[in-house]
Motif scaffolding. Structure first.
Motif, PDB file in Angstrom:
ATOM      1  N   SER A 229     -47.894 -26.462   3.420  1.00 29.07           N
ATOM      2  CA  SER A 229     -47.503 -25.168   3.974  1.00 29.07           C
ATOM      3  C   SER A 229     -48.173 -24.082   3.135  1.00 29.07           C
ATOM      4  CB  SER A 229     -45.973 -25.025   3.933  1.00 29.07           C
ATOM      5  OG  SER A 229     -45.616 -23.816   4.562  1.00 29.07           O
ATOM      6  N   ILE A 230     -49.228 -23.486   3.683  1.00 30.33           N
ATOM      7  CA  ILE A 230     -49.994 -22.505   2.898  1.00 30.33           C
ATOM      8  C   ILE A 230     -49.365 -21.113   2.965  1.00 30.33           C
ATOM      9  CG2 ILE A 230     -52.191 -23.764   2.936  1.00 30.33           C
ATOM     10  CD1 ILE A 230     -53.093 -21.865   5.238  1.00 30.33           C
ATOM     11  N   LYS A 231     -48.522 -20.884   3.978  1.00 29.95           N
ATOM     12  CA  LYS A 231     -47.791 -19.613   4.072  1.00 29.95           C
ATOM     13  C   LYS A 231     -46.452 -19.952   4.713  1.00 29.95           C
ATOM     14  CE  LYS A 231     -46.373 -15.681   6.103  1.00 29.95           C
ATOM     15  NZ  LYS A 231     -45.442 -15.521   7.217  1.00 29.95           N
TER      16      LYS A 231
ATOM     17  N   ILE B 195     -34.672 -20.988   3.499  1.00 32.82           N
ATOM     18  CA  ILE B 195     -35.934 -21.511   2.935  1.00 32.82           C
ATOM     19  C   ILE B 195     -36.559 -20.469   2.007  1.00 32.82           C
ATOM     20  CG2 ILE B 195     -36.527 -23.125   4.785  1.00 32.82           C
ATOM     21  CD1 ILE B 195     -38.662 -20.869   5.572  1.00 32.82           C
ATOM     22  N   GLU B 196     -37.383 -20.964   1.104  1.00 32.40           N
ATOM     23  CA  GLU B 196     -38.090 -20.060   0.194  1.00 32.40           C
ATOM     24  C   GLU B 196     -39.336 -19.512   0.869  1.00 32.40           C
ATOM     25  OE1 GLU B 196     -39.373 -20.754  -4.022  1.00 32.40           O
ATOM     26  OE2 GLU B 196     -37.639 -22.114  -3.899  1.00 32.40           O
ATOM     27  N   VAL B 197     -39.353 -18.196   1.040  1.00 33.08           N
ATOM     28  CA  VAL B 197     -40.505 -17.580   1.715  1.00 33.08           C
ATOM     29  C   VAL B 197     -41.644 -17.421   0.700  1.00 33.08           C
ATOM     30  CG1 VAL B 197     -41.259 -15.458   2.888  1.00 33.08           C
ATOM     31  CG2 VAL B 197     -38.984 -16.390   3.337  1.00 33.08           C
ATOM     32  N   HIS B 198     -42.868 -17.749   1.144  1.00 28.79           N
ATOM     33  CA  HIS B 198     -44.043 -17.632   0.266  1.00 28.79           C
ATOM     34  C   HIS B 198     -45.197 -16.965   0.974  1.00 28.79           C
ATOM     35  CE1 HIS B 198     -43.253 -19.614  -3.483  1.00 28.79           C
ATOM     36  NE2 HIS B 198     -42.610 -20.589  -2.860  1.00 28.79           N
ATOM     37  N   LYS B 199     -45.877 -16.052   0.298  1.00 25.98           N
ATOM     38  CA  LYS B 199     -47.073 -15.480   0.922  1.00 25.98           C
ATOM     39  C   LYS B 199     -48.213 -16.508   0.831  1.00 25.98           C
ATOM     40  CE  LYS B 199     -48.699 -12.570  -2.895  1.00 25.98           C
ATOM     41  NZ  LYS B 199     -48.414 -12.930  -4.151  1.00 25.98           N
ATOM     42  N   LEU B 200     -49.353 -16.164   1.385  1.00 18.04           N
ATOM     43  CA  LEU B 200     -50.456 -17.124   1.462  1.00 18.04           C
ATOM     44  C   LEU B 200     -50.869 -17.641   0.079  1.00 18.04           C
ATOM     45  CD1 LEU B 200     -52.445 -18.378   3.525  1.00 18.04           C
ATOM     46  CD2 LEU B 200     -54.007 -16.500   3.012  1.00 18.04           C
ATOM     47  N   MET B 201     -51.017 -18.963  -0.008  1.00 13.90           N
ATOM     48  CA  MET B 201     -51.452 -19.603  -1.267  1.00 13.90           C
ATOM     49  C   MET B 201     -52.852 -19.147  -1.658  1.00 13.90           C
ATOM     50  SD  MET B 201     -50.624 -23.601  -1.039  1.00 13.90           S
ATOM     51  CE  MET B 201     -49.042 -24.273  -1.452  1.00 13.90           C
ATOM     52  N   THR B 202     -53.224 -19.420  -2.887  1.00 21.72           N
ATOM     53  CA  THR B 202     -54.602 -19.126  -3.303  1.00 21.72           C
ATOM     54  C   THR B 202     -55.485 -20.333  -2.976  1.00 21.72           C
ATOM     55  OG1 THR B 202     -54.273 -20.069  -5.488  1.00 21.72           O
ATOM     56  CG2 THR B 202     -53.786 -17.709  -5.239  1.00 21.72           C
ATOM     57  N   VAL B 203     -56.793 -20.107  -2.978  1.00 22.98           N
ATOM     58  CA  VAL B 203     -57.723 -21.200  -2.681  1.00 22.98           C
ATOM     59  C   VAL B 203     -57.611 -22.285  -3.757  1.00 22.98           C
ATOM     60  CG1 VAL B 203     -60.151 -21.799  -2.330  1.00 22.98           C
ATOM     61  CG2 VAL B 203     -59.280 -19.641  -1.440  1.00 22.98           C
ATOM     62  N   SER B 204     -57.419 -21.892  -5.003  1.00 19.88           N
ATOM     63  CA  SER B 204     -57.355 -22.923  -6.053  1.00 19.88           C
ATOM     64  C   SER B 204     -56.063 -23.744  -5.946  1.00 19.88           C
ATOM     65  CB  SER B 204     -57.555 -22.329  -7.447  1.00 19.88           C
ATOM     66  OG  SER B 204     -56.520 -21.444  -7.732  1.00 19.88           O
TER      67      SER B 204
ATOM     68  N   SER C  50     -56.867 -26.230  -3.299  1.00 16.41           N
ATOM     69  CA  SER C  50     -57.828 -27.208  -3.796  1.00 16.41           C
ATOM     70  C   SER C  50     -57.113 -28.288  -4.610  1.00 16.41           C
ATOM     71  CB  SER C  50     -58.878 -26.475  -4.638  1.00 16.41           C
ATOM     72  OG  SER C  50     -59.724 -27.399  -5.249  1.00 16.41           O
ATOM     73  N   GLU C  51     -56.181 -27.842  -5.436  1.00 11.16           N
ATOM     74  CA  GLU C  51     -55.418 -28.782  -6.269  1.00 11.16           C
ATOM     75  C   GLU C  51     -54.571 -29.712  -5.395  1.00 11.16           C
ATOM     76  OE1 GLU C  51     -52.184 -27.838  -9.517  1.00 11.16           O
ATOM     77  OE2 GLU C  51     -53.944 -26.538  -9.770  1.00 11.16           O
ATOM     78  N   ALA C  52     -53.910 -29.123  -4.387  1.00 10.70           N
ATOM     79  CA  ALA C  52     -53.062 -29.925  -3.488  1.00 10.70           C
ATOM     80  C   ALA C  52     -53.911 -30.933  -2.714  1.00 10.70           C
ATOM     81  CB  ALA C  52     -52.319 -29.007  -2.524  1.00 10.70           C
ATOM     82  N   ALA C  53     -55.125 -30.530  -2.330  1.00 11.54           N
ATOM     83  CA  ALA C  53     -56.009 -31.429  -1.579  1.00 11.54           C
ATOM     84  C   ALA C  53     -56.424 -32.610  -2.460  1.00 11.54           C
ATOM     85  CB  ALA C  53     -57.235 -30.662  -1.092  1.00 11.54           C
ATOM     86  N   ASP C  54     -56.738 -32.333  -3.729  1.00 10.64           N
ATOM     87  CA  ASP C  54     -57.119 -33.413  -4.649  1.00 10.64           C
ATOM     88  C   ASP C  54     -55.991 -34.435  -4.764  1.00 10.64           C
ATOM     89  OD1 ASP C  54     -59.582 -32.335  -5.169  1.00 10.64           O
ATOM     90  OD2 ASP C  54     -58.932 -31.227  -6.957  1.00 10.64           O
TER      91      ASP C  54
ATOM     92  N   GLU D 155     -62.080 -19.847   3.535  1.00 12.64           N
ATOM     93  CA  GLU D 155     -62.510 -20.341   2.218  1.00 12.64           C
ATOM     94  C   GLU D 155     -61.801 -21.667   1.889  1.00 12.64           C
ATOM     95  OE1 GLU D 155     -65.092 -20.166  -0.541  1.00 12.64           O
ATOM     96  OE2 GLU D 155     -65.041 -18.572   0.986  1.00 12.64           O
ATOM     97  N   MET D 156     -60.512 -21.722   2.230  1.00 16.82           N
ATOM     98  CA  MET D 156     -59.738 -22.961   1.995  1.00 16.82           C
ATOM     99  C   MET D 156     -60.333 -24.122   2.795  1.00 16.82           C
ATOM    100  SD  MET D 156     -55.862 -21.556   2.421  1.00 16.82           S
ATOM    101  CE  MET D 156     -55.161 -20.338   1.318  1.00 16.82           C
ATOM    102  N   VAL D 157     -60.667 -23.834   4.064  1.00 22.04           N
ATOM    103  CA  VAL D 157     -61.215 -24.875   4.942  1.00 22.04           C
ATOM    104  C   VAL D 157     -62.512 -25.417   4.337  1.00 22.04           C
ATOM    105  CG1 VAL D 157     -62.263 -25.281   7.220  1.00 22.04           C
ATOM    106  CG2 VAL D 157     -60.141 -23.963   7.044  1.00 22.04           C
ATOM    107  N   LYS D 158     -63.353 -24.503   3.886  1.00 23.22           N
ATOM    108  CA  LYS D 158     -64.644 -24.875   3.303  1.00 23.22           C
ATOM    109  C   LYS D 158     -64.417 -25.760   2.068  1.00 23.22           C
ATOM    110  CE  LYS D 158     -68.882 -22.436   2.196  1.00 23.22           C
ATOM    111  NZ  LYS D 158     -68.896 -22.127   0.767  1.00 23.22           N
ATOM    112  N   THR D 159     -63.491 -25.339   1.229  1.00 21.66           N
ATOM    113  CA  THR D 159     -63.214 -26.061  -0.024  1.00 21.66           C
ATOM    114  C   THR D 159     -62.729 -27.486   0.257  1.00 21.66           C
ATOM    115  OG1 THR D 159     -62.617 -23.962  -1.005  1.00 21.66           O
ATOM    116  CG2 THR D 159     -61.875 -25.920  -2.176  1.00 21.66           C
ATOM    117  N   VAL D 160     -61.797 -27.637   1.194  1.00 20.76           N
ATOM    118  CA  VAL D 160     -61.235 -28.964   1.462  1.00 20.76           C
ATOM    119  C   VAL D 160     -62.276 -29.842   2.159  1.00 20.76           C
ATOM    120  CG1 VAL D 160     -59.360 -30.253   2.564  1.00 20.76           C
ATOM    121  CG2 VAL D 160     -58.901 -27.992   1.593  1.00 20.76           C
ATOM    122  N   ASN D 161     -63.048 -29.244   3.059  1.00 21.09           N
ATOM    123  CA  ASN D 161     -64.091 -29.988   3.767  1.00 21.09           C
ATOM    124  C   ASN D 161     -65.112 -30.560   2.783  1.00 21.09           C
ATOM    125  OD1 ASN D 161     -67.068 -29.504   5.172  1.00 21.09           O
ATOM    126  ND2 ASN D 161     -65.595 -30.513   6.494  1.00 21.09           N
ATOM    127  N   GLU D 162     -65.417 -29.786   1.758  1.00 23.37           N
ATOM    128  CA  GLU D 162     -66.405 -30.238   0.763  1.00 23.37           C
ATOM    129  C   GLU D 162     -65.902 -31.409  -0.076  1.00 23.37           C
ATOM    130  OE1 GLU D 162     -68.794 -26.002   0.474  1.00 23.37           O
ATOM    131  OE2 GLU D 162     -67.418 -26.539  -1.159  1.00 23.37           O
TER     132      GLU D 162
END
Ligand code: SAM
Ligand code: DTB
Ligand code: SF4
Length: 336
Positions: free
Chosen positions: A48-50, A71-80, A83-87, A117-124
């Protein structure tokens, strides 16, 4: 050889759904083996990125701002952070990362640029990237495709008639339009629904009729069992009987033979035996990880144990495609 059809009628699908349970499962398993690897299951990880604060009034959803769900409301996550969650997801064997945002629709602003930017990072990282961000225009879908998006999730949820009782802030046609925009951008379509909203069997079947009549079938169809959340209008809905889930999955497999049928939300309420029946009925994907978007999911280790017991293996990323679908030339009317 079973033909892939786009002209199933509601009556025909209803007859399939209502056929004797064991016969239905047997037929679904036959179709499943004809078109897919019998023991292979696609593992997706949800992020859940947002979270929360959504303007829509979807009666089932804990993320709608108008319900008090705690629920805990969160604004949009950062790209890093992504990236960490994807790893982590990749290390756990997930071939796909699905990023969800509690948005009514995508707006052309800095948040969208960050999602690209997130899409690009995870795709890579060599993972299939999926997003579910609400409504999209054709241009936005194209931008996501250019960033390397593999799939877009946008559920029909239920039949057109029952949709009006569940959501009033958008229409069924809005949903269909977004799906068309995703298709035009040559991004793989993930679209399914939820059972247990108080809908009839006819509503379930009509949703499958709509999906199966699409010119190109969705490449994945998630079947969610409602997770009733306190504070939402559907908090008191009874849990979906496992038999309904098995019938829905088997019917989906029979009418959309090649798709990835995802046994999605609601697995914490199901026994291992119940889930085995769902796989036998043709489910070949799950969300793994101890959280869906905001509600619990089985522990990762429990799922790995389940795979071991059933002899299932996780499917590799980009199976059947050399590279993300969005980057491949798509033949008119072809099944991806
Ligand atoms: N906001 C975007 C949208 O509505 O398309 C993306 C996120 S939304 C949470 C994605 C899907 O999650 C919904 O279409 C619905 O099918 C499913 N979902 C939401 N709440 C659920 C619940 N309580 N139980 C089961 N499925 C749920
Ligand atoms: C889908 O069909 N199910 C997932 C995913 N697509 C985005 C979401 C399930 C959400 C369940 C409720 C929650 O955890 O908030
Ligand atoms: Fe918002 Fe999506 Fe939840 Fe509806 S399902 S309230 S659009 S996050």
């Amino acid at each position: 050889m079973t033909a892939i059809r786009h002209n199933w009628t509601t009556e025909e699908i209803l007859n399939v759904y209502n056929s004797p349970l064991l016969e239905l499962v047997f037929r679904a398993q036959e179709v499943h083996r004809e078109f897919n690897e019998a023991n292979e299951v696609q593992v997706s990880s949800l992020l859940s990125i947002k979270t929360g604060g959504c303007a829509e009034d979807c009666s089932y959803c804990p993320q709608a701002a108008r319900y008090n769900t705690g629920i805990e409301v969160h604004k949009l996550m950062t790209v890093s952070q992504v990236s960490e969650a994807a790893d982590k997801a990749k290390a756990g064997g997930a071939s796909r990362l699905c990023m969800g945002a509690a948005w009514r629709e995508v707006r052309d602003n800095r948040d969208f640029d960050r999602v690209l930017e997130m899409v690009k990072t995870v795709n890579e990282k060599g993972m299939e990237v999926c997003c579910t961000l609400g409504m999209l225009t054709e241009t936005q879908a194209q931008k996501l495709a250019d960033a390397g998006l593999y799939a877009y999730n946008h559920n029909l949820d239920t039949s057109e008639e029952s949709y009006k009782k569940i959501i009033t802030t958008r229409t069924y046609d809005d949903r269909l339009d977004t799906i068309k925009n995703v298709r035009k951008a040559k991004v793989s379509v993930c679209s399914g629904g939820i059972i247990g909203l108080g809908e009839t069997v006819e509503d379930r079947v009509k949703m499958l009729q709509t999906l199966s009549s699409m010119e190109v079938h969705p490449e994945s169809v998630p079947i969610n069992a409602l997770v009733p959340v306190k504070g939402t209008p559907l908090e008191d809905q009874p849990l979906v009987p496992i038999w309904d889930m098995v019938r829905m999955i088997a019917t989906t497999r029979i009418v959309i033979p090649k798709t990835v049928v995802r046994l999605s939300a609601g697995r914490t309420q199901m026994s291992l035996e119940g889930q085995a029946l769902c796989f036998l009925a043709g489910a070949n994907s799950i969300f793994a990880g101890d959280k869906l978007l905001t509600t619990p999911n089985p522990e990762f280790s429990e799922d790995m144990e389940m795979f071991k017991i059933f002899g299932l293996t996780p499917r590799k990323a980009f199976k059947g495609t050399e590279q993300p679908v969005s980057k491949l030339p798509v033949k008119e009317g072809a099944e991806a």
